[in-house]
Each structure stands twice: as C-alpha cells, then as structure tokens.
Design a protein around this motif. Sequence first.
Motif, PDB file in Angstrom:
ATOM      1  N   LEU A  36     -21.476 -30.323  -0.382  1.00 37.55           N
ATOM      2  CA  LEU A  36     -22.418 -28.673   0.233  1.00 37.55           C
ATOM      3  C   LEU A  36     -23.596 -29.190   0.418  1.00 37.55           C
ATOM      4  N   VAL A  37     -24.447 -30.403  -0.243  1.00 37.04           N
ATOM      5  CA  VAL A  37     -25.831 -30.732   0.555  1.00 37.04           C
ATOM      6  C   VAL A  37     -25.922 -31.629   1.594  1.00 37.04           C
ATOM      7  N   LEU A  38     -25.135 -31.692   1.764  1.00 33.14           N
ATOM      8  CA  LEU A  38     -24.745 -32.870   3.150  1.00 33.14           C
ATOM      9  C   LEU A  38     -24.193 -31.333   4.004  1.00 33.14           C
ATOM     10  N   ILE A  39     -23.680 -30.852   4.050  1.00 31.38           N
ATOM     11  CA  ILE A  39     -23.396 -29.582   5.227  1.00 31.38           C
ATOM     12  C   ILE A  39     -24.810 -28.148   5.193  1.00 31.38           C
ATOM     13  N   THR A  40     -25.376 -27.997   4.396  1.00 27.58           N
ATOM     14  CA  THR A  40     -26.104 -27.559   3.939  1.00 27.58           C
ATOM     15  C   THR A  40     -27.262 -28.027   4.806  1.00 27.58           C
ATOM     16  N   HIS A  41     -27.873 -29.170   4.229  1.00 26.06           N
ATOM     17  CA  HIS A  41     -29.150 -30.408   4.899  1.00 26.06           C
ATOM     18  C   HIS A  41     -29.075 -31.542   5.136  1.00 26.06           C
ATOM     19  N   PRO A  42     -28.504 -31.326   6.086  1.00 25.98           N
ATOM     20  CA  PRO A  42     -27.727 -32.724   6.534  1.00 25.98           C
ATOM     21  C   PRO A  42     -28.699 -33.875   6.896  1.00 25.98           C
ATOM     22  N   ALA A  43     -30.193 -33.252   7.211  1.00 29.58           N
ATOM     23  CA  ALA A  43     -31.135 -34.205   7.526  1.00 29.58           C
ATOM     24  C   ALA A  43     -31.701 -34.428   6.547  1.00 29.58           C
ATOM     25  N   ILE A  44     -31.480 -34.537   4.985  1.00 23.22           N
ATOM     26  CA  ILE A  44     -31.743 -35.229   3.615  1.00 23.22           C
ATOM     27  C   ILE A  44     -31.261 -36.821   2.967  1.00 23.22           C
ATOM     28  N   THR A  45     -30.196 -37.015   4.584  1.00 19.91           N
ATOM     29  CA  THR A  45     -30.390 -39.094   4.497  1.00 19.91           C
ATOM     30  C   THR A  45     -31.687 -39.999   5.224  1.00 19.91           C
ATOM     31  N   GLU A  46     -32.084 -38.515   5.670  1.00 21.79           N
ATOM     32  CA  GLU A  46     -33.278 -39.416   6.318  1.00 21.79           C
ATOM     33  C   GLU A  46     -34.817 -40.001   5.615  1.00 21.79           C
ATOM     34  N   ARG A  47     -34.148 -39.203   4.178  1.00 22.38           N
ATOM     35  CA  ARG A  47     -35.242 -39.830   3.733  1.00 22.38           C
ATOM     36  C   ARG A  47     -35.221 -40.701   2.669  1.00 22.38           C
ATOM     37  N   PHE A  48     -33.876 -40.860   2.904  1.00 29.55           N
ATOM     38  CA  PHE A  48     -33.712 -42.602   1.930  1.00 29.55           C
ATOM     39  C   PHE A  48     -33.842 -43.703   2.669  1.00 29.55           C
ATOM     40  N   VAL A  49     -33.843 -43.393   4.667  1.00 23.00           N
ATOM     41  CA  VAL A  49     -34.035 -44.964   5.408  1.00 23.00           C
ATOM     42  C   VAL A  49     -34.914 -45.930   5.153  1.00 23.00           C
ATOM     43  N   GLY A  50     -34.490 -47.339   4.617  1.00 25.43           N
ATOM     44  CA  GLY A  50     -34.524 -47.706   4.275  1.00 25.43           C
ATOM     45  C   GLY A  50     -35.177 -48.519   3.004  1.00 25.43           C
ATOM     46  N   LEU A  51     -33.873 -47.309   1.884  1.00 27.52           N
ATOM     47  CA  LEU A  51     -34.178 -47.738   0.913  1.00 27.52           C
ATOM     48  C   LEU A  51     -32.833 -48.166   0.571  1.00 27.52           C
ATOM     49  N   LEU A  52     -31.897 -47.419   1.052  1.00 25.45           N
ATOM     50  CA  LEU A  52     -30.568 -47.227   0.272  1.00 25.45           C
ATOM     51  C   LEU A  52     -29.359 -47.341   1.540  1.00 25.45           C
ATOM     52  N   PRO A  53     -28.750 -48.290   1.753  1.00 22.44           N
ATOM     53  CA  PRO A  53     -27.515 -48.175   2.942  1.00 22.44           C
ATOM     54  C   PRO A  53     -27.068 -46.730   2.506  1.00 22.44           C
ATOM     55  N   VAL A  54     -27.696 -45.606   3.106  1.00 23.75           N
ATOM     56  CA  VAL A  54     -27.169 -44.332   2.725  1.00 23.75           C
ATOM     57  C   VAL A  54     -26.998 -43.694   4.553  1.00 23.75           C
ATOM     58  N   GLU A  55     -25.762 -43.482   4.952  1.00 23.17           N
ATOM     59  CA  GLU A  55     -25.684 -43.148   6.569  1.00 23.17           C
ATOM     60  C   GLU A  55     -25.000 -41.597   6.397  1.00 23.17           C
ATOM     61  N   ALA A  56     -24.877 -40.532   6.228  1.00 26.02           N
ATOM     62  CA  ALA A  56     -24.081 -39.208   5.899  1.00 26.02           C
ATOM     63  C   ALA A  56     -25.063 -38.330   7.010  1.00 26.02           C
ATOM     64  N   SER A  57     -23.810 -37.585   7.005  1.00 17.30           N
ATOM     65  CA  SER A  57     -24.551 -36.567   8.233  1.00 17.30           C
ATOM     66  C   SER A  57     -23.441 -35.199   7.807  1.00 17.30           C
ATOM     67  N   ALA A  58     -23.432 -33.830   8.785  1.00  7.82           N
ATOM     68  CA  ALA A  58     -22.848 -32.660   7.930  1.00  7.82           C
ATOM     69  C   ALA A  58     -20.925 -33.119   8.150  1.00  7.82           C
ATOM     70  N   ALA A  59     -20.272 -33.880   9.079  1.00 13.07           N
ATOM     71  CA  ALA A  59     -19.390 -34.282   8.761  1.00 13.07           C
ATOM     72  C   ALA A  59     -19.168 -34.979   7.960  1.00 13.07           C
TER      73      ALA A  59
END
Length: 324
Positions: free
Chosen positions: A142-165
Amino acid sequence: MKLSKFIWPVVGVVAVLFSIWLLIQELRGLSLDELMESFAAIPMHRWVLAGLATLVAYIGLAGYDRVALLHLGRKGISFTFIALCSFTTYALSHNIGASVFSGAVVRYRAYGSKGLTAREIGILVAFSSFTFALGVMLLFALVLITHPAITERFVGLLPVEASAAMGWLLLGLVALYVIFSWLGLRPLRIGTFELHYPRLPVVSRQLLMAPIEILAAAAIIYFALPAEGNPGYWVVLGVFLVSFSAALISHAPGGIGVLELVFITALPEMRQEDVLAALLIFRLFYLLIPFVLALFVILGFERSQFGRKDVAPTVPPAPTVPPR
C-alpha cells in the motif's frame, strides 16, 4: 544446533558494531543539549498518544498468538494468558535479538503448561512470524502504491529497488493467499507431517491483526516526531517497515543502531536530534518498559509453577479375582 548457537550471536554482534559505526558517522555533529531540547519540545498529549499506540501494538501482538492457536484448533486458552505470554515473548525477543529462537523458548515454557506439544508450539511460532510477514507485505504494498518515491530515501543505504508495480505485485501475492484459502486447498503431507492451509476465518484475522500491530508501532514514532518537517504518517510507516525489517534480519538485540541509522538517513528533511528523540521514545515505550515488566511476568509465572503441587492420582486397588 551447536553451530547455530554461535552463528546468530556473532551475526548480531557484527550487525550492532557495523550499524553503530555508521550511526556515529551520521551523528558526528549531534549536540546533547539540542537532543534534550527535542525531548522537552514534545507536547504532553503526544506522549499520551505514543503510550496508547504502544498498548494497541501489544494487543495486536497478542492477536498473532490468538490467530495461531485458532489455526491449531486450540480454543480453550484464555485471552489473558495468551496476552501475557505474547507480551513476554515479544518484549524479550525484541530486546535480545534472534526473535524466532528467543520467542520459541518462552512460548514452549508457557504453552507447554497448557498441554500444547512441541510440534504445535513450533507451528505456532512459525505461523506468528508468517502473520507478521504478511502484514509487512500488505502495508508495504500500500505504501509503494500510494508513495512510490519513498524508495529514493534509501538509495545508497539499503539494496531497496521498488516501485508502484512492485506494490501491486505484493498486493497480488496477498490476494492469492486469500484466494487459496477460499478454495480450501488440501493439506500438504511430508512424511508423517501435515501442513494445513489456513481457513478463511483465520486468514481474515491475520490480515486484521498484523496491520493493526504494525500501524500502531509506527504511530509511536510518528506521534513523537515534531510537526515541522514531518513528511506524514505514510512516509514514517514506510521507513518504519524497512528499518524494523532490517533490524529483525540483522538479529541485532533491539535492532540497536540499525533502526536509528535507517530512520536518520531516510528522513533528511528533519533535524537529527528530533528523529533520535522520537526513536528513543519508541525504544522506551515499545522495548525497555515492556522488557522490565516481562521479567516480573516470568518471575510470577515460574513462582506459580513452582508452587503448584502435582498430586498423584489415587490408584484404586486391583479387584480380586475369585478362584475358579
């Protein structure tokens, strides 16, 4: 088993040391006076709301065990006993680390006194962990669908690559889980072991209790954060899901260092002192106070078990058989 007793403590220690080192790099300019000012700036009603959120979170944790017992068909155990056992289990495991193993020890002792077998307790532990994972999947979707840009907050910290898809994919997996339950799949047999698919009433309770617990736990931090620069509850929830999951995976006791590092890095729009103060309140309400109370619960339980005298049943004498 002997090897695992050494592996997880080592993993936890390494995770703690590495996270603390990274955290020190982030907090080099932190002022203790400013940190105390951040504490003092939190209004009293926000402290109360954080405390109420803690209460709701631990009720949700008790729901994990209640749903697992429902899946096992064990309905005779009172909710009071379940709540105390769950409270003690999570209060200890959250602080000690390696939650699956440390939680299993407490549950084995408590539920064993209620007649559950070691096999049933093992299923209960696994089912409760799966319920939490299901809640994380649902809320993160639900967070990814409503706020897909949230993963940009973890760039360089965690191997998190996700989107609304990715969010829709996770939501689809949760939907499949519900559909399979509705279809009533047959038990999976592995030798003499049978794995029963949860029935729809059990699944519906899983999808209710897990989000309640996670939403309430994230609310503790949200209520402790100031309004200035606050990105909103859903962003705080998304950061909490990533940080708390990372803390559990690291097996660091209490997620020390991991939780702080992810939150401070993922909320650059907020003052570090304010974020750290909110996390200290979270640790106080969600970890430290329950940990101290859990020790008293354990002492009380063991005292009641020690004081219980098992009276051997009187065996009637064997009837005399008259000679033929």
